[in-house]
Write a protein that holds these residues in place. Sequence first.
Motif, PDB file in Angstrom:
ATOM      1  N   SER A   1      17.452  55.223 -34.593  1.00 13.98           N
ATOM      2  CA  SER A   1      16.728  56.541 -33.924  1.00 13.98           C
ATOM      3  C   SER A   1      17.630  57.764 -34.364  1.00 13.98           C
ATOM      4  CB  SER A   1      16.310  56.803 -32.544  1.00 13.98           C
ATOM      5  OG  SER A   1      15.985  57.845 -32.182  1.00 13.98           O
ATOM      6  N   ALA A   2      17.181  58.841 -34.830  1.00 17.58           N
ATOM      7  CA  ALA A   2      17.928  60.072 -35.093  1.00 17.58           C
ATOM      8  C   ALA A   2      18.237  60.647 -33.793  1.00 17.58           C
ATOM      9  CB  ALA A   2      17.422  60.964 -35.971  1.00 17.58           C
ATOM     10  N   ASP A   3      17.871  60.426 -32.638  1.00 18.36           N
ATOM     11  CA  ASP A   3      18.085  61.067 -31.359  1.00 18.36           C
ATOM     12  C   ASP A   3      19.131  60.377 -30.814  1.00 18.36           C
ATOM     13  OD1 ASP A   3      16.093  63.048 -31.225  1.00 18.36           O
ATOM     14  OD2 ASP A   3      14.534  61.154 -30.604  1.00 18.36           O
ATOM     15  N   THR A   4      20.252  60.221 -31.425  1.00 22.94           N
ATOM     16  CA  THR A   4      21.794  59.766 -30.897  1.00 22.94           C
ATOM     17  C   THR A   4      22.620  60.871 -30.926  1.00 22.94           C
ATOM     18  OG1 THR A   4      20.989  57.616 -32.387  1.00 22.94           O
ATOM     19  CG2 THR A   4      23.361  57.974 -31.858  1.00 22.94           C
ATOM     20  N   PRO A   5      23.332  61.055 -29.694  1.00 27.26           N
ATOM     21  CA  PRO A   5      24.243  62.065 -29.618  1.00 27.26           C
ATOM     22  C   PRO A   5      25.582  62.088 -30.505  1.00 27.26           C
ATOM     23  CG  PRO A   5      23.926  60.629 -27.570  1.00 27.26           C
ATOM     24  CD  PRO A   5      22.970  60.153 -28.626  1.00 27.26           C
ATOM     25  N   LEU A   6      25.926  63.159 -30.688  1.00 28.98           N
ATOM     26  CA  LEU A   6      27.343  63.232 -31.707  1.00 28.98           C
ATOM     27  C   LEU A   6      28.371  62.323 -30.805  1.00 28.98           C
ATOM     28  CD1 LEU A   6      27.256  66.516 -33.088  1.00 28.98           C
ATOM     29  CD2 LEU A   6      26.535  64.197 -34.077  1.00 28.98           C
ATOM     30  N   ASP A   7      28.359  62.392 -29.417  1.00 29.92           N
ATOM     31  CA  ASP A   7      29.243  61.614 -28.680  1.00 29.92           C
ATOM     32  C   ASP A   7      29.356  60.153 -28.915  1.00 29.92           C
ATOM     33  OD1 ASP A   7      29.673  64.150 -27.317  1.00 29.92           O
ATOM     34  OD2 ASP A   7      28.568  63.484 -25.302  1.00 29.92           O
ATOM     35  N   VAL A   8      28.353  59.525 -29.383  1.00 25.17           N
ATOM     36  CA  VAL A   8      28.498  58.223 -29.696  1.00 25.17           C
ATOM     37  C   VAL A   8      29.615  57.919 -30.896  1.00 25.17           C
ATOM     38  CG1 VAL A   8      27.219  56.294 -30.323  1.00 25.17           C
ATOM     39  CG2 VAL A   8      26.016  57.886 -28.943  1.00 25.17           C
ATOM     40  N   ILE A   9      29.317  58.841 -31.860  1.00 26.04           N
ATOM     41  CA  ILE A   9      30.400  58.619 -33.062  1.00 26.04           C
ATOM     42  C   ILE A   9      31.827  58.841 -32.348  1.00 26.04           C
ATOM     43  CG2 ILE A   9      31.217  59.853 -35.158  1.00 26.04           C
ATOM     44  CD1 ILE A   9      28.501  60.687 -35.630  1.00 26.04           C
ATOM     45  N   VAL A  10      31.946  59.815 -31.429  1.00 21.49           N
ATOM     46  CA  VAL A  10      33.361  60.133 -30.847  1.00 21.49           C
ATOM     47  C   VAL A  10      33.806  58.815 -29.755  1.00 21.49           C
ATOM     48  CG1 VAL A  10      34.433  61.493 -29.095  1.00 21.49           C
ATOM     49  CG2 VAL A  10      32.768  62.627 -30.759  1.00 21.49           C
ATOM     50  N   ARG A  11      32.765  58.170 -29.495  1.00 21.75           N
ATOM     51  CA  ARG A  11      33.056  57.142 -28.667  1.00 21.75           C
ATOM     52  C   ARG A  11      33.719  55.791 -29.572  1.00 21.75           C
ATOM     53  NH1 ARG A  11      28.019  55.084 -26.055  1.00 21.75           N
ATOM     54  NH2 ARG A  11      28.163  57.098 -25.239  1.00 21.75           N
ATOM     55  N   HIS A  12      33.171  55.689 -30.622  1.00 23.31           N
ATOM     56  CA  HIS A  12      33.351  54.787 -31.638  1.00 23.31           C
ATOM     57  C   HIS A  12      34.772  54.953 -32.128  1.00 23.31           C
ATOM     58  CE1 HIS A  12      30.235  51.915 -32.340  1.00 23.31           C
ATOM     59  NE2 HIS A  12      29.513  52.723 -31.980  1.00 23.31           N
ATOM     60  N   ALA A  13      35.018  56.235 -32.624  1.00 23.37           N
ATOM     61  CA  ALA A  13      36.314  57.029 -33.048  1.00 23.37           C
ATOM     62  C   ALA A  13      37.373  56.594 -31.686  1.00 23.37           C
ATOM     63  CB  ALA A  13      36.299  58.261 -33.311  1.00 23.37           C
ATOM     64  N   ALA A  14      37.131  56.940 -30.855  1.00 26.76           N
ATOM     65  CA  ALA A  14      38.159  56.774 -29.779  1.00 26.76           C
ATOM     66  C   ALA A  14      38.489  55.266 -29.487  1.00 26.76           C
ATOM     67  CB  ALA A  14      37.576  57.406 -28.227  1.00 26.76           C
ATOM     68  N   TYR A  15      37.422  54.439 -29.615  1.00 25.08           N
ATOM     69  CA  TYR A  15      37.768  53.059 -29.466  1.00 25.08           C
ATOM     70  C   TYR A  15      38.573  52.526 -30.483  1.00 25.08           C
ATOM     71  CZ  TYR A  15      36.770  48.010 -28.301  1.00 25.08           C
ATOM     72  OH  TYR A  15      36.919  46.643 -27.931  1.00 25.08           O
ATOM     73  N   LEU A  16      38.377  52.904 -31.759  1.00 26.70           N
ATOM     74  CA  LEU A  16      39.403  52.714 -33.003  1.00 26.70           C
ATOM     75  C   LEU A  16      40.475  53.148 -32.815  1.00 26.70           C
ATOM     76  CD1 LEU A  16      36.608  53.183 -35.649  1.00 26.70           C
ATOM     77  CD2 LEU A  16      37.632  51.135 -35.107  1.00 26.70           C
ATOM     78  N   VAL A  17      40.770  54.580 -32.305  1.00 23.70           N
ATOM     79  CA  VAL A  17      42.070  54.827 -32.138  1.00 23.70           C
ATOM     80  C   VAL A  17      42.825  54.186 -30.867  1.00 23.70           C
ATOM     81  CG1 VAL A  17      43.470  57.023 -31.061  1.00 23.70           C
ATOM     82  CG2 VAL A  17      41.565  57.503 -32.485  1.00 23.70           C
ATOM     83  N   GLU A  18      42.296  53.576 -30.134  1.00 21.15           N
ATOM     84  CA  GLU A  18      43.044  52.924 -28.928  1.00 21.15           C
ATOM     85  C   GLU A  18      43.527  51.629 -29.838  1.00 21.15           C
ATOM     86  OE1 GLU A  18      41.741  50.248 -25.025  1.00 21.15           O
ATOM     87  OE2 GLU A  18      40.585  51.801 -25.420  1.00 21.15           O
ATOM     88  N   LYS A  19      42.636  50.823 -30.576  1.00 20.45           N
ATOM     89  CA  LYS A  19      42.895  49.586 -31.353  1.00 20.45           C
ATOM     90  C   LYS A  19      43.936  49.682 -32.484  1.00 20.45           C
ATOM     91  CE  LYS A  19      40.518  47.217 -28.599  1.00 20.45           C
ATOM     92  NZ  LYS A  19      41.161  45.996 -27.602  1.00 20.45           N
ATOM     93  N   LEU A  20      43.655  50.639 -33.107  1.00 23.16           N
ATOM     94  CA  LEU A  20      44.374  50.857 -34.547  1.00 23.16           C
ATOM     95  C   LEU A  20      45.483  52.043 -34.582  1.00 23.16           C
ATOM     96  CD1 LEU A  20      41.177  51.234 -36.866  1.00 23.16           C
ATOM     97  CD2 LEU A  20      42.695  49.023 -36.318  1.00 23.16           C
ATOM     98  N   GLY A  21      45.648  52.679 -33.376  1.00 28.02           N
ATOM     99  CA  GLY A  21      46.454  53.951 -33.235  1.00 28.02           C
ATOM    100  C   GLY A  21      45.921  55.345 -34.043  1.00 28.02           C
ATOM    101  N   GLU A  22      46.627  56.285 -34.123  1.00 30.40           N
ATOM    102  CA  GLU A  22      46.121  57.604 -34.616  1.00 30.40           C
ATOM    103  C   GLU A  22      46.024  57.725 -36.141  1.00 30.40           C
ATOM    104  OE1 GLU A  22      48.053  60.988 -32.892  1.00 30.40           O
ATOM    105  OE2 GLU A  22      47.228  60.462 -30.822  1.00 30.40           O
ATOM    106  N   ASP A  23      46.790  56.572 -36.663  1.00 31.47           N
ATOM    107  CA  ASP A  23      46.729  56.552 -38.327  1.00 31.47           C
ATOM    108  C   ASP A  23      45.704  55.702 -38.701  1.00 31.47           C
ATOM    109  OD1 ASP A  23      48.975  58.429 -38.032  1.00 31.47           O
ATOM    110  OD2 ASP A  23      50.517  56.766 -38.152  1.00 31.47           O
TER     111      ASP A  23
END
Length: 351
Positions: A272-294
Amino acid sequence: MTGATPKIFDGHNDTLLKLLMHRGTPKQRHFLDRAEHDHIDLPRAMEGGFCGGFFALWVPSVLDNGASVTRGADDPAHFQPVDQAAALAYTARLISEAVQIERAAPMKVAICRSTSQIRQATVDGKLAMLLHMEGAEAIDPDFAALDLLYEAGLRSLGPVWSRKNIFADGVPMRFNSSPDTGPGLTEKGRELVKRCNDMGIMLDMSHITEQGFWDVVKLSSKPIVATHSNVHALCPHARNLTDKQLSAIAESKGVVGVNFAASFLRGDGSWSADTPLDVIVRHAAYLVEKLGEDGVAFGSDFDGCRVPKDLKDVAGLPRLIEAFRAAGFGEPLITKIAHENWWRVLERSGI
């Protein structure tokens, strides 16, 4: 607070494929002209702050021309093996699309063969195209085609797409599934990894099985990268990465490009294209936590997937940047995700 959009260098798009497939159809378009369909052209790229990215060379199993070719996950024909000679010929047509764009607008577009060329193109206001092979069907067992493609500008390579080839097995487009779906690298696949390391071709783990991922981790001397994948813990799709895989990427000082495909983002696996942009941000935040800012970047999959409607296309990237700001991401981190992390990992990969 609204601010300027940083330059965005993206980890994956299928724009060359769309341009080629739409030739001779009502959807035919020119990259230099603005269109109202698909995701990337030069005017919309400039509007969205898109300074370039990895332009994929992907060969469909169904090689007839036109916008009607089925690419659905439930179509078995879409995942059939591709003959090497046919794949190489189709890859040449995709590269020709890029060459024709550069030739038509040399002051606006550049095919880049090194990170320094990408940086210079950005300074010069040009869109930087880095050629990336998504599935190595075009490469022969003797690797003659690899040398040829390198000279044509190939600098990034996924050994496999989501179908088996002579180098490895790929993960299926399957929701609620582990990426541990089959065997890993073949002997030729192991040789391909070593050759890419030696030549300065970055390896992409986005479509490979989990066993293949671990085979590459053991063999490769370069950072482990997934150009367009997401977090399995947030969306249990076979195409996404487990926490254990993310730990290995972090240890190698690698990068993951967040994929904008709705079905790889959503917890329910829906397209569904009815997917808020916050979901992209949520994946990015999780990746920052696991991988670091770089370790986090963008890997949009533009022109190869259904993206959230609030993003729509490449011109919508400023809205995504604002979603990151609203979530508390600081400007230095946003700039890293937008382009710096790709450029740094490319340099660390010898490109």
